[in-house]
Design an enzyme around this catalytic site. Sequence first.
Site, short mmCIF file in Angstrom:
data_model
loop_
_atom_site.label_atom_id
_atom_site.label_comp_id
_atom_site.label_asym_id
_atom_site.label_seq_id
_atom_site.Cartn_x
_atom_site.Cartn_y
_atom_site.Cartn_z
N ARG A 178 -86.43 -78.97 -14.98
CA ARG A 178 -87.25 -80.23 -15.23
C ARG A 178 -87.82 -79.95 -16.42
O ARG A 178 -88.96 -80.59 -16.81
CB ARG A 178 -88.31 -80.45 -14.26
CG ARG A 178 -87.72 -80.95 -12.66
CD ARG A 178 -87.02 -81.95 -12.92
NE ARG A 178 -86.94 -82.58 -11.52
CZ ARG A 178 -85.94 -82.43 -10.63
NH1 ARG A 178 -84.86 -81.41 -11.15
NH2 ARG A 178 -85.82 -82.90 -9.47
N SER A 231 -90.51 -87.31 -6.57
CA SER A 231 -91.13 -86.15 -6.70
C SER A 231 -92.37 -86.21 -7.47
O SER A 231 -92.21 -86.42 -8.77
CB SER A 231 -90.40 -84.69 -6.91
OG SER A 231 -89.27 -84.63 -6.06
N GLU A 260 -94.70 -83.32 -12.12
CA GLU A 260 -93.37 -83.69 -12.73
C GLU A 260 -93.52 -85.07 -13.51
O GLU A 260 -92.96 -85.31 -14.45
CB GLU A 260 -92.15 -83.78 -11.69
CG GLU A 260 -90.93 -83.98 -12.32
CD GLU A 260 -89.88 -84.36 -11.33
OE1 GLU A 260 -89.15 -85.30 -11.69
OE2 GLU A 260 -89.92 -83.73 -10.23
N1 EPU Z 1 -89.90 -79.96 3.06
C1 EPU Z 1 -90.86 -79.96 4.12
N2 EPU Z 1 -91.83 -80.93 4.14
C2 EPU Z 1 -91.62 -82.16 3.12
C3 EPU Z 1 -90.69 -82.00 2.14
C4 EPU Z 1 -89.88 -80.83 2.37
O1 EPU Z 1 -90.90 -78.94 4.97
O2 EPU Z 1 -92.47 -82.90 3.48
C5 EPU Z 1 -89.23 -78.95 3.04
C6 EPU Z 1 -87.63 -79.24 3.40
O3 EPU Z 1 -87.22 -79.14 4.68
C7 EPU Z 1 -86.81 -78.31 2.56
C8 EPU Z 1 -87.80 -77.99 1.37
O4 EPU Z 1 -89.04 -78.34 1.62
O5 EPU Z 1 -86.66 -76.98 3.28
C9 EPU Z 1 -87.10 -78.75 0.17
O6 EPU Z 1 -87.11 -80.18 0.28
P1 EPU Z 1 -85.84 -81.18 -0.31
O7 EPU Z 1 -84.73 -80.56 0.10
O8 EPU Z 1 -86.18 -82.46 0.05
O9 EPU Z 1 -85.94 -80.85 -1.83
P2 EPU Z 1 -87.49 -80.86 -2.90
O10 EPU Z 1 -87.34 -79.33 -3.24
O11 EPU Z 1 -88.64 -81.48 -1.97
C10 EPU Z 1 -86.07 -81.09 -4.96
C11 EPU Z 1 -86.14 -82.23 -6.06
C12 EPU Z 1 -85.82 -83.69 -5.70
C13 EPU Z 1 -84.31 -83.68 -5.17
C14 EPU Z 1 -84.13 -82.66 -3.96
C15 EPU Z 1 -82.69 -82.37 -3.50
C16 EPU Z 1 -87.87 -81.34 -7.67
C17 EPU Z 1 -89.34 -81.73 -7.94
N3 EPU Z 1 -87.62 -82.45 -6.23
O12 EPU Z 1 -87.02 -81.84 -3.90
O13 EPU Z 1 -85.87 -84.52 -6.81
O14 EPU Z 1 -84.09 -85.00 -4.82
O15 EPU Z 1 -84.89 -81.41 -4.54
O16 EPU Z 1 -82.04 -81.83 -4.53
O17 EPU Z 1 -87.23 -80.53 -7.73
C18 EPU Z 1 -87.23 -86.10 -8.14
O18 EPU Z 1 -87.18 -84.97 -9.14
O19 EPU Z 1 -87.91 -86.99 -8.18
C19 EPU Z 1 -86.53 -85.42 -7.03
C20 EPU Z 1 -86.63 -86.53 -5.90
#
Ligand code: EPU
Length: 348
Positions: free
Chosen positions: A160, A229, A325
């Site tokens: 990012r 995010s 972000e």
């Molecule tokens: N999780 C929880 N509770 C929650 C949310 C997440 O326990 O409320 C856990 C999930 O179960 C998982 C982990 O946290 O084990 C990661 O969650 P997720 O796969 O949804 O991805 P993220 O790290 O929260 C990132 C990006 C997203 C992107 C997803 C998929 C960032 C800041 N965000 O989210 O990007 O879609 O991975 O690759 O890096 C964005 O930038 O706006 C965005 C949506």
Amino acid sequence: MKYSKQVSLQTHNSFSVHSLCPVMFFPENEEDLCQLTKVLPKSFYILGEGSNTLFVGGESPVIIKPNFRGIKITETLENYIVQVGCSENWHQLVCFCIERGINGLENLALIPGSVGAAPVQNIGAYGVELADFCTSVKWFDFATDKLQLINAEECKFAYRESIFKHSLKNTGIITEVELTFSKSWQPILTYPGLNKLPANVSTQEVMQKVIGLRTSKLPDPEHKPNAGSFFKNPVVDLNFFKLLSDKFGEMPHYPQKNGNIKLAAGWLIDQAGLKGIRQGGVGVHDKQALVLVNFESKKGQDIVNLAAYVQQKVFEKFNIKLRPEVRIVLSEGEVNFQTNDLITSGCS
Ligand code: EPU
């Protein structure tokens, strides 16, 4: 050059908050950009589709909303090279490429925003990021009034991050992005949710799966205004990670090439008990705690206050300071966001 005065920004940001823009410029060619440099005030903000921007306060700075269109494809023996105007919509570009058999962007389907914004924050999802394909960016430099190419290495892409958020910030405009796709496509299926797809899966199927995953977790900004995010996933060193996992047990974590560990901010927020909370017309999304939703507020400040509360609670529990972000814009321009500096009311 086209411009408008006293523009309401409510339809220009996916948080759908109110703010009034004194002047919005719409440059659409090099001549307009040369004209623009002559009238640029000290503070201004370059806006794409407003899907990663939070306006705070009744007035915004002067806004530049470029309007450079067009998609050009060239082919070599091994690659497709796609040059795209900065104002094209990202998801439409993904569909355009995939319909033509140009594979690679399927994991990045449905990310809101414009193509020109993609290199700024090096958009990424499901194990893929823009940096995997971006070979150069066409840049109009305000100091010289000239267009130049900035190659991928010079873009300094990281999670990012890019040079456009740092030393090149407000010194010019991205007018075009060049992406290069290998003709020997291999799907990237490492991310949970994609990892059960068969190895011979088609690009269309991967894209449909990604769309399904996103729509099941992320609120549609049309109905629940949000900017995806709100915070970045924090990166900690290995020692700190060990301390955390001794105390909190298993947690989602992603080892980085340099030995550091990226944690899931959504998980931290969730564990801090904040998923689904609401205050002041805004709230933490109940299916993905990393997303803040504007249910019925007109004020960006309400979202900042909630973000500060989330930041404080996560810090109290995990000793980790979440960094936004989303880009925060006050009337004097973008601020280097420390939510604590911006709180105007407490949270309970
Ligand atoms: N999780 C929880 N509770 C929650 C949310 C997440 O326990 O409320 C856990 C999930 O179960 C998982 C982990 O946290 O084990 C990661 O969650 P997720 O796969 O949804 O991805 P993220 O790290 O929260 C990132 C990006 C997203 C992107 C997803 C998929 C960032 C800041 N965000 O989210 O990007 O879609 O991975 O690759 O890096 C964005 O930038 O706006 C965005 C949506």
